[in-house]
Design a protein around this motif. Structure first.
Motif, mmCIF file in Angstrom:
data_model
loop_
_atom_site.group_PDB
_atom_site.id
_atom_site.type_symbol
_atom_site.label_atom_id
_atom_site.label_comp_id
_atom_site.label_asym_id
_atom_site.label_seq_id
_atom_site.Cartn_x
_atom_site.Cartn_y
_atom_site.Cartn_z
ATOM 1 N N PRO A 1 1.101 0.874 -5.538
ATOM 2 C CA PRO A 1 0.782 -0.151 -4.531
ATOM 3 C C PRO A 1 0.186 -1.398 -5.182
ATOM 4 O O PRO A 1 -0.678 -1.315 -6.053
ATOM 5 N N LEU A 2 0.655 -2.559 -4.737
ATOM 6 C CA LEU A 2 0.237 -3.811 -5.360
ATOM 7 C C LEU A 2 -1.219 -4.149 -5.065
ATOM 8 O O LEU A 2 -1.890 -4.779 -5.889
ATOM 9 N N LEU A 3 -1.708 -3.772 -3.894
ATOM 10 C CA LEU A 3 -3.087 -4.090 -3.554
ATOM 11 C C LEU A 3 -4.084 -3.128 -4.180
ATOM 12 O O LEU A 3 -5.281 -3.396 -4.176
ATOM 13 N N SER B 1 0.850 -1.186 0.000
ATOM 14 C CA SER B 1 0.000 0.000 0.000
ATOM 15 C C SER B 1 0.882 1.231 0.000
ATOM 16 O O SER B 1 2.116 1.142 0.076
ATOM 17 N N ALA B 2 0.251 2.370 -0.088
ATOM 18 C CA ALA B 2 0.996 3.624 -0.132
ATOM 19 C C ALA B 2 1.487 4.007 1.254
ATOM 20 O O ALA B 2 0.993 3.517 2.273
ATOM 21 N N GLY B 3 2.511 4.891 1.260
ATOM 22 C CA GLY B 3 3.023 5.403 2.522
ATOM 23 C C GLY B 3 3.960 4.476 3.237
ATOM 24 O O GLY B 3 4.160 4.624 4.452
ATOM 25 N N GLU B 4 4.588 3.530 2.542
ATOM 26 C CA GLU B 4 5.487 2.588 3.192
ATOM 27 C C GLU B 4 6.958 2.871 2.883
ATOM 28 O O GLU B 4 7.828 2.111 3.301
ATOM 29 N N LEU C 1 2.459 -5.368 -10.521
ATOM 30 C CA LEU C 1 2.755 -6.768 -10.823
ATOM 31 C C LEU C 1 3.345 -6.909 -12.224
ATOM 32 O O LEU C 1 4.238 -7.754 -12.456
ATOM 33 N N VAL C 2 2.888 -6.071 -13.158
ATOM 34 C CA VAL C 2 3.449 -6.093 -14.517
ATOM 35 C C VAL C 2 4.906 -5.643 -14.491
ATOM 36 O O VAL C 2 5.785 -6.245 -15.129
ATOM 37 N N TYR C 3 5.193 -4.572 -13.727
ATOM 38 C CA TYR C 3 6.576 -4.122 -13.600
ATOM 39 C C TYR C 3 7.454 -5.220 -13.005
ATOM 40 O O TYR C 3 8.584 -5.448 -13.440
ATOM 41 N N GLY C 4 6.937 -5.903 -11.976
ATOM 42 C CA GLY C 4 7.736 -6.964 -11.362
ATOM 43 C C GLY C 4 8.007 -8.107 -12.323
ATOM 44 O O GLY C 4 9.083 -8.714 -12.291
ATOM 45 N N ALA C 5 7.036 -8.426 -13.168
ATOM 46 C CA ALA C 5 7.245 -9.515 -14.127
ATOM 47 C C ALA C 5 8.276 -9.134 -15.187
ATOM 48 O O ALA C 5 9.010 -9.999 -15.694
ATOM 49 N N VAL D 1 1.162 -8.383 3.316
ATOM 50 C CA VAL D 1 2.490 -8.815 2.856
ATOM 51 C C VAL D 1 2.390 -10.157 2.137
ATOM 52 O O VAL D 1 2.933 -10.336 1.032
ATOM 53 N N LEU D 2 1.711 -11.115 2.745
ATOM 54 C CA LEU D 2 1.610 -12.435 2.123
ATOM 55 C C LEU D 2 0.854 -12.370 0.798
ATOM 56 O O LEU D 2 1.245 -13.011 -0.195
ATOM 57 N N SER D 3 -0.213 -11.601 0.747
ATOM 58 C CA SER D 3 -0.991 -11.490 -0.494
ATOM 59 C C SER D 3 -0.171 -10.846 -1.607
ATOM 60 O O SER D 3 -0.194 -11.302 -2.764
ATOM 61 N N SER D 4 0.580 -9.806 -1.274
ATOM 62 C CA SER D 4 1.368 -9.110 -2.300
ATOM 63 C C SER D 4 2.464 -10.011 -2.845
ATOM 64 O O SER D 4 2.684 -10.089 -4.072
ATOM 65 N N ILE D 5 3.188 -10.697 -1.949
ATOM 66 C CA ILE D 5 4.271 -11.574 -2.415
ATOM 67 C C ILE D 5 3.711 -12.734 -3.234
ATOM 68 O O ILE D 5 4.292 -13.147 -4.259
ATOM 69 N N GLU D 6 2.578 -13.268 -2.817
ATOM 70 C CA GLU D 6 1.969 -14.356 -3.591
ATOM 71 C C GLU D 6 1.563 -13.883 -4.991
ATOM 72 O O GLU D 6 1.762 -14.592 -5.987
ATOM 73 N N ARG D 7 1.049 -12.688 -5.097
ATOM 74 C CA ARG D 7 0.654 -12.161 -6.410
ATOM 75 C C ARG D 7 1.886 -11.891 -7.276
ATOM 76 O O ARG D 7 1.862 -12.120 -8.491
#
Length: 723
Positions: free
Chosen positions: A644-646, A537-540, A652-656, A675-681
């Motif tokens: 933010p990934l969520l 999310s934002a602000g991290e 996710l496209v940038y990460g790929a 955290v778990l949801s973002s890393i899994e995605r």
């Protein structure tokens, strides 16, 4: 042996870990700890100081042995010892409502203290709309309420196997507590003496009336004898020794027997009258003293015991407690049995009276017959002697009752109360409750426990990560570094922190991260590496981390480009008219037109451009891949600040498409599920996640590169670097 040593070492290590974890929690939530602790301490101190002070005073009395009823045998003797029932009965009588009412009459309750009340003041002036209506209090109900409050503050406890009773009173003032304790004893003594005096006065009144009747009878008999003597002008009325004819001796003996029978009749009537009055008033002790029948005595004693037990339970549990119903039923049954036994005793006494009355009638008939015989024999002398003996017999009975009346009068003057003081109650010097010193110590302990519990609950229900080990165990990825919180006042100072403070702990952590990414990067030929900084999310802190990575890489002489990947919202603070990534992907601008140096860090920067409503399509993904390859020929390092990934799938496209992806999460803020949801995605999109970075970590957290350097070492390194 080795297993035992390893077990001891593990236990010591676990204990040390728990202690260190607790210390870290206290340092982390010190504001919460102080707020809860101080708040609890203030509330506890206020509650302790607001408690009403109470003083306890105790008076001790001894129960006097019981004296037999004055109507009974002469010279009634005192009982050598008291039973527990008699002691409990005296204790219950001491705590009766009559005694409490007498105490309040002698020592009225002080007027209650009323403090300042804003509502009361407004109601007094008619300025408050919801004032309660004044109701006229019932004096009788108020008096009963005062009696109830007084009895609730009094404890009367008989000591077993002794004749001692202690009276303990709890009051708001020490002097009043002592006065109340002494007043309970004094008022009970007065009431008991009044009751005994009233009983003796009633008995004395009956004896006096009976004595008056006997005196009239004696005077009548003496007058008859004197009149007979004067009428017959008798000169020789006998020798005074009883030497006369046989009929005269028979008349004399019959008269004596008649006198004795009349005495027995009078005694039986007196016993029946006293027993009937005692039964009508329900005086069990009087019934015991007035009869010698074992069954009636046992029934009366049982009734006394039940009355004492009910009085104690009523004082301890209240007058309407359910347990009193069973006792009331037993008391009613015992009273019925006592009434039946009393009726039987009265019947027996009445039978004795009837027998004595029949004997009197028979003797009177015999005496009349002897008189007729004496008259027929013409013996005035015998008649005169008979009249004289009747007068003497009536006089003897009268004198016996007169002596009994004098004894009753003397006994009224010598009455003693059933209890006597052993020690008077003294006013205590200090309050018994509350013990403020102990309570304040308890408040301090409670405040510490509450503050510690609040800290541990806050940590227990925290959704974020508070320990590095938890993060490692959960995500299953390397922890690349932990960046501590920096004291930046504005956005520019934060983005330039690694440039302005190159040897700070945060700069060392970012430098360590840059080195790890360089060593773990896949080999690329003919182009630079693409690194994506992503967050849930934002602000991290991902934008600051991207700027720091680029700034440190540029200081090493590498050409670096930072891409603002949030093209759907744009870079905060930048004009939406500035062309950027959106225009570059749409073919509306060239690389040279959109890439410009960042005025804060000096690195090349590619803004997001105009906002977009939809995520990347397949055409834009292909163009983005080609664009990154083209930019990789000009830059050794390309850092993409992803959205933010969520919130959107663009990150996710940038990460790929990137060579490496760094996932950043904020200390104590980012939830475990996010955290778990973002890393899994990211993994589902095929992103190469190099590891996790923790931002805004506490200073005591582990994995702080540079945290061991002191100020002098940092200053010396900085001087050498500048030279």
């Amino acid at each position: 042996m080795n297993d035992r040593l390893s077990t001891i070492t593990l236990s010591q290590r676990d204990g040390r870990t728990i202690i260190l974890h607790g210390v870290r929690l206290l340092r982390r939530y010190h504001r919460l700890f102080l707020a809860v602790g101080i708040g609890t301490f203030i509330v506890g101190c206020g509650a302790t100081l607001s408690l009403r002070r109470s003083f306890v005073a105790t008076a001790t009395v001894v129960v006097s042995p019981t004296v037999s009823d004055p109507v009974g045998t002469r010279g009634g003797q005192q009982a050598e010892s008291l039973s527990d029932d008699e002691l409990a009965t005296q204790a219950g009588l001491l705590q009766s409502r009559d005694v409490a009412a007498a105490v309040l009459h002698s020592l009225p309750a002080p007027a209650g203290r009323t403090g300042f009340s804003l509502k009361g003041m407004l109601c007094a002036h008619g300025l408050y709309p919801a004032c309660p209506k004044a109701t006229r209090a019932d004096p009788g109900a108020e008096a009963q309420a005062q009696v109830d409050r007084l009895l609730a503050a009094v404890t009367i406890a008989p000591m077993p196997r002794s004749r001692i009773i202690s009276i303990t009173v709890n009051a708001d003032d020490g002097r009043r507590a002592a006065d109340l304790a002494n007043a309970f004893v004094i008022q009970y003594q007065q009431l008991a003496l009044d009751r005994q005096r009233a009983d003796l006065n009633r008995t004395a009144a009956w004896v006096d009336s009976r004595t008056a009747q006997l005196r009239e009878r004696w005077l009548e008999a003496a007058t008859n004898a004197s009149t007979f003597n004067a009428t017959h002008k008798l000169s020789n009325t006998g020798d005074g020794a009883g030497n006369g004819p046989l009929i005269e001796r028979e008349m004399s003996e019959t008269a004596v027997s008649l006198t004795q029978a009349q005495g027995r009749l009078a005694a039986a009537e007196a016993r029946a009258d006293a027993l009937a009055r005692a039964s009508a008033r329900g005086e069990a002790r009087g019934l015991v003293a007035l009869t010698q029948q074992p069954i009636l005595v046992a029934t009366a004693n049982t009734l006394q015991q039940l009355d004492s037990a009910r009085m104690q339970k009523a004082a301890a549990l209240g007058p309407h407690h359910p347990d009193l119903a069973g006792l009331d039923q037993q008391i009613a049954t015992t009273r019925a049995s006592l009434a039946a036994e009393t009726h039987a005793a009265l019947a027996s006494i009445n039978e004795d009276a009837m027998s004595a009355r029949a004997e009197v009638a028979q003797l009177a008939h015999d005496l009349d017959r002897l008189r007729q015989e004496a008259s027929s024999q013409g013996s005035p002398q015998a008649e005169y002697r008979m009249l004289t003996q009747e007068a003497q017999s009536a006089r003897d009975v009268y004198e016996a009752f007169l002596e009994r009346s004098k004894e009753l009068v003397d006994r009224v003057a010598l009455l003693q109360p059933p209890v006597a003081f052993v020690s008077h109650a003294a006013a205590p010097d200090s309050a018994t409750f509350p013990n403020r010193r102990k309570l304040l110590m308890g408040v301090v302990v409670l405040s510490l426990v509450a503050a510690t519990g609040a800290v541990f609950l806050r940590d227990l229900f925290s959704s974020g990560f508070g320990e590095v080990e938890q993060l490692r165990a959960l995500v299953g990825l390397p922890l690349l570094t932990a960046i501590p919180r920096i004291a930046g006042r504005d956005r520019r100072s934060v983005r330039r922190h690694v440039l302005d403070n190159p040897f700070s702990p945060a700069s060392e952590a970012v430098r360590s991260l840059l080195a790890q990414l360089s060593l773990s990067a896949p080999k690329t030929t003919g182009r630079g590496r693409v690194v994506v900084v992503a967050s849930a999310s934002a602000g991290e802190g991902k934008s600051s981390l991207a700027a720091w990575l680029a700034g440190l890489a540029r200081t090493g002489g590498q050409p670096v480009l930072v891409i603002d990947g949030d093209h759907r919202e744009g870079t905060p603070g930048r004009s939406p008219l500035c062309p950027g990534l959106t225009e570059l992907l749409a073919g509306e601008a060239s690389v040279g037109e959109v890439v410009r140096p960042d005025p804060e860090t000096g690195v090349d920067f590619l803004p997001a451009g105009a906002p977009k409503l939809f995520p990347f399509d397949t055409t834009e993904i292909a163009r983005l891949r080609e664009m990154l390859k083209e930019l990789g020929r000009s830059y050794s390092l390309i850092v993409i600040d992803s959205p933010p990934l969520l919130a959107m799938p663009d990150g996710l496209v940038y990460g790929a498409l990137a060579d490496q992806t760094v996932f950043i999460c904020r200390w104590l803020s980012t939830s475990r599920s996010a955290v778990l949801s973002s890393i899994e995605r990211l993994r589902s999109y095929g992103a190469h996640v190099s590891g996790v970075v923790v931002s805004m970590a506490e200073e005591h957290a582990t994995a702080h590169p540079g945290a061991r350097y002191g100020r002098q070492d940092t200053r010396r390194i900085a001087l050498h670097h500048n030279s």
